[in-house]
Design a protein around this motif. Structure first.
Motif, mmCIF file in Angstrom:
data_model
loop_
_atom_site.group_PDB
_atom_site.id
_atom_site.type_symbol
_atom_site.label_atom_id
_atom_site.label_comp_id
_atom_site.label_asym_id
_atom_site.label_seq_id
_atom_site.Cartn_x
_atom_site.Cartn_y
_atom_site.Cartn_z
ATOM 1 N N LYS A 1 36.279 19.265 -10.555
ATOM 2 C CA LYS A 1 37.117 19.093 -9.571
ATOM 3 C C LYS A 1 37.031 17.766 -8.758
ATOM 4 O O LYS A 1 35.903 17.132 -8.606
ATOM 5 C CB LYS A 1 37.121 20.280 -8.316
ATOM 6 N N ARG B 1 41.046 26.869 -17.074
ATOM 7 C CA ARG B 1 39.520 26.389 -17.209
ATOM 8 C C ARG B 1 38.589 27.024 -18.284
ATOM 9 O O ARG B 1 37.660 26.273 -19.193
ATOM 10 C CB ARG B 1 38.623 26.532 -15.904
ATOM 11 N N TYR C 1 40.276 18.492 -12.771
ATOM 12 C CA TYR C 1 40.976 19.468 -12.074
ATOM 13 C C TYR C 1 41.501 18.785 -10.784
ATOM 14 O O TYR C 1 40.625 18.551 -10.118
ATOM 15 C CB TYR C 1 40.151 20.606 -12.083
ATOM 16 N N ASP D 1 46.878 21.967 -10.397
ATOM 17 C CA ASP D 1 46.832 23.466 -9.957
ATOM 18 C C ASP D 1 46.531 23.860 -8.784
ATOM 19 O O ASP D 1 46.272 22.697 -7.786
ATOM 20 C CB ASP D 1 46.027 24.064 -10.998
ATOM 21 N N ALA D 2 46.345 25.005 -8.042
ATOM 22 C CA ALA D 2 46.319 25.539 -6.737
ATOM 23 C C ALA D 2 45.250 26.641 -7.001
ATOM 24 O O ALA D 2 45.359 27.521 -7.929
ATOM 25 C CB ALA D 2 47.277 25.870 -6.101
ATOM 26 N N ALA D 3 44.299 26.648 -6.109
ATOM 27 C CA ALA D 3 43.279 27.622 -6.407
ATOM 28 C C ALA D 3 43.903 29.140 -6.194
ATOM 29 O O ALA D 3 43.339 30.069 -6.962
ATOM 30 C CB ALA D 3 42.253 27.577 -5.009
ATOM 31 N N TRP D 4 44.954 29.385 -5.405
ATOM 32 C CA TRP D 4 45.417 30.546 -5.262
ATOM 33 C C TRP D 4 46.067 31.125 -6.766
ATOM 34 O O TRP D 4 46.359 32.063 -7.052
ATOM 35 C CB TRP D 4 46.542 30.842 -4.250
ATOM 36 N N GLY E 1 44.681 29.018 -13.006
ATOM 37 C CA GLY E 1 43.409 28.026 -13.146
ATOM 38 C C GLY E 1 42.468 28.527 -13.814
ATOM 39 O O GLY E 1 41.984 27.858 -14.723
ATOM 40 N N ALA E 2 41.957 29.749 -13.534
ATOM 41 C CA ALA E 2 40.810 30.192 -14.277
ATOM 42 C C ALA E 2 40.982 30.344 -15.761
ATOM 43 O O ALA E 2 40.176 30.132 -16.548
ATOM 44 C CB ALA E 2 40.510 31.703 -13.593
ATOM 45 N N ASP F 1 43.323 20.185 -7.233
ATOM 46 C CA ASP F 1 44.061 21.319 -6.436
ATOM 47 C C ASP F 1 45.011 20.765 -5.608
ATOM 48 O O ASP F 1 44.778 19.755 -4.628
ATOM 49 C CB ASP F 1 42.903 21.940 -5.378
ATOM 50 N N ASP G 1 46.831 22.101 -3.322
ATOM 51 C CA ASP G 1 46.668 22.536 -2.102
ATOM 52 C C ASP G 1 45.831 21.491 -1.282
ATOM 53 O O ASP G 1 46.073 21.366 0.088
ATOM 54 C CB ASP G 1 46.083 23.969 -1.882
ATOM 55 N N ASP G 2 44.738 21.170 -1.802
ATOM 56 C CA ASP G 2 43.833 20.072 -1.105
ATOM 57 C C ASP G 2 44.371 18.589 -1.327
ATOM 58 O O ASP G 2 43.960 17.981 -0.332
ATOM 59 C CB ASP G 2 42.363 20.076 -1.895
#
Length: 66
Positions: free
Chosen positions: A2, A34, A52, A23-26, A30-31, A54, A56-57
Motif C-alpha cells: 500500500k 491481492r 496498491y 481501489d478502495a478498502a470498502w 481488493g482482497a 486506496d 479513499d485515502d
C-alpha cells in the motif's frame, strides 16, 4: 504494498515494470485482486513490482487521474 501518491511517483520511476491496483478498502474486490497477485509465480513477481493505492485515502490524487 500500500502506498500514498507521494510514495507511488518515485516507486514508479525506480522500477521498469509496475502494476498499480487502484481501489478502495470498502470494495470487496481488493482482497480478491491481492490474492491473485500473491498467487502469481515467484519468477513473475520478481520481475514486476506491485503497488496498491486506496482512493479513499488519496481522493485528490484520484481526481487527478479521472
Amino acid at each position: 504494498m500500500k502506498m500514498t501518491c507521494e510514495e507511488l511517483r518515485p516507486f514508479l520511476a525506480a522500477h521498469e515494470f509496475t502494476v498499480v491496483h487502484f481501489d478502495a478498502a470498502w470494495d470487496g474486490y481488493g482482497a480478491i485482486v491481492r490474492g491473485k497477485i500473491e498467487a502469481l509465480p515467484t519468477e513473475l513477481r520478481s520481475l514486476v513490482q506491485f503497488a496498491y493505492v486506496d482512493f479513499d485515502d488519496e481522493q485528490e490524487y484520484a481526481r487527478e487521474l479521472t
